[in-house]
Design an enzyme around this catalytic site. Sequence first.
Site, PDB file in Angstrom:
ATOM      1  N   HIS A  47     142.028  14.468 -43.772  1.00  0.00           N
ATOM      2  CA  HIS A  47     142.114  14.407 -45.249  1.00  0.00           C
ATOM      3  C   HIS A  47     140.946  15.108 -45.922  1.00  0.00           C
ATOM      4  O   HIS A  47     141.030  15.506 -47.092  1.00  0.00           O
ATOM      5  CB  HIS A  47     142.272  12.964 -45.747  1.00  0.00           C
ATOM      6  CG  HIS A  47     141.007  12.188 -45.918  1.00  0.00           C
ATOM      7  ND1 HIS A  47     140.606  11.216 -45.029  1.00  0.00           N
ATOM      8  CD2 HIS A  47     140.056  12.202 -46.889  1.00  0.00           C
ATOM      9  CE1 HIS A  47     139.464  10.684 -45.441  1.00  0.00           C
ATOM     10  NE2 HIS A  47     139.103  11.261 -46.556  1.00  0.00           N
ATOM     11  N   ASP A  98     144.941  10.632 -39.319  1.00  0.00           N
ATOM     12  CA  ASP A  98     143.857  11.249 -40.081  1.00  0.00           C
ATOM     13  C   ASP A  98     142.698  11.611 -39.162  1.00  0.00           C
ATOM     14  O   ASP A  98     141.654  10.948 -39.123  1.00  0.00           O
ATOM     15  CB  ASP A  98     143.404  10.277 -41.176  1.00  0.00           C
ATOM     16  CG  ASP A  98     142.483  10.952 -42.181  1.00  0.00           C
ATOM     17  OD1 ASP A  98     141.833  10.208 -42.942  1.00  0.00           O
ATOM     18  OD2 ASP A  98     142.425  12.204 -42.195  1.00  0.00           O
ATOM     19  N   GLY A 197     132.838   9.749 -49.453  1.00  0.00           N
ATOM     20  CA  GLY A 197     131.807  10.640 -48.910  1.00  0.00           C
ATOM     21  C   GLY A 197     131.463  10.295 -47.479  1.00  0.00           C
ATOM     22  O   GLY A 197     130.896  11.118 -46.755  1.00  0.00           O
ATOM     23  N   SER A 199     133.878   9.582 -45.422  1.00  0.00           N
ATOM     24  CA  SER A 199     135.083  10.001 -44.680  1.00  0.00           C
ATOM     25  C   SER A 199     134.739  10.957 -43.540  1.00  0.00           C
ATOM     26  O   SER A 199     133.858  11.813 -43.658  1.00  0.00           O
ATOM     27  CB  SER A 199     136.046  10.722 -45.632  1.00  0.00           C
ATOM     28  OG  SER A 199     136.581   9.808 -46.562  1.00  0.00           O
TER      29      SER A 199
END
Lengths: 254, 22
Positions: A47, A98, A197, A199
Amino acid sequence: IVGGEFTVVENQPWFAAIYMKNKGGGPLSFKCGGSLISACWVASATHCFINIPNKEDYVVYLGQSKRNSYNPGEMKFEVEQLILHEDYREDTLAYHNDIALLKIRTSTGQCAQPSRSIQTICLPPRFVDAPVGSDCEITGFGQESHTDYLYPKNLKMSVVKLISHQECKQPHYYGSEINYKMLCAADPEWKTDSCMGDSGGPLICNINDRPTLSGIVSWGRGCAEKNKPGVYTRVSFFLSWIHSHIGEENGLAF
Amino acid sequence: KKPSSVDQRGFQCGQKALRPRF
């Protein structure tokens, strides 16, 4: 990271800081975290890159305790390959599959070199995770609260506990948004959590007494919100996918 | 023989330096 503490990258030497280049040549923009899983490969989250899937737009740093600064001992890399999961999908809240892989190389064609501040993280055994209730570490340059709009300058880390799928699938948690290819983790007091942030960054749990990349920061409702755990891509369910792209390259520690 | 988790480039996955620099 909400709560937790500031740290130095020697405490999380597998942490990768992934930046976007600025077309106008201005300073790099911090984008996402990642984890060094072998000398030439960083694992992160699809993502982070899905809207701009061009490898030329990204730069990866290892060995950084301070964002957007020179860190003694850091290494800077271009992205030679950017591999997004072909079954990546966005739901109302959830991101599915993801996970992403970035092949890194320096301007002279080198991969990462081990040092005090650069080290690989072990991958879990196939379909093996730490037990529910285990303490796991999260790390990143993400926001310190859901309402912040600035990222901290210094690297942060914290500890969250693995939550069962049964607990995480409760209606007042995330219900059917959760599936078996995700892991949930939270603080029992809802005081610390990963946030925007963070991620792509690591969820490190001990398996067989070895620090292991059990999760990749993926999604959640808010940050450190009651009954809304952090949700992580369950790395132990993606080892075949990782293998299929990295091959049997030595240095992948399973 | 190196322990299994040391690869040929000298990485030892999951190992941290003995203590942070400061």
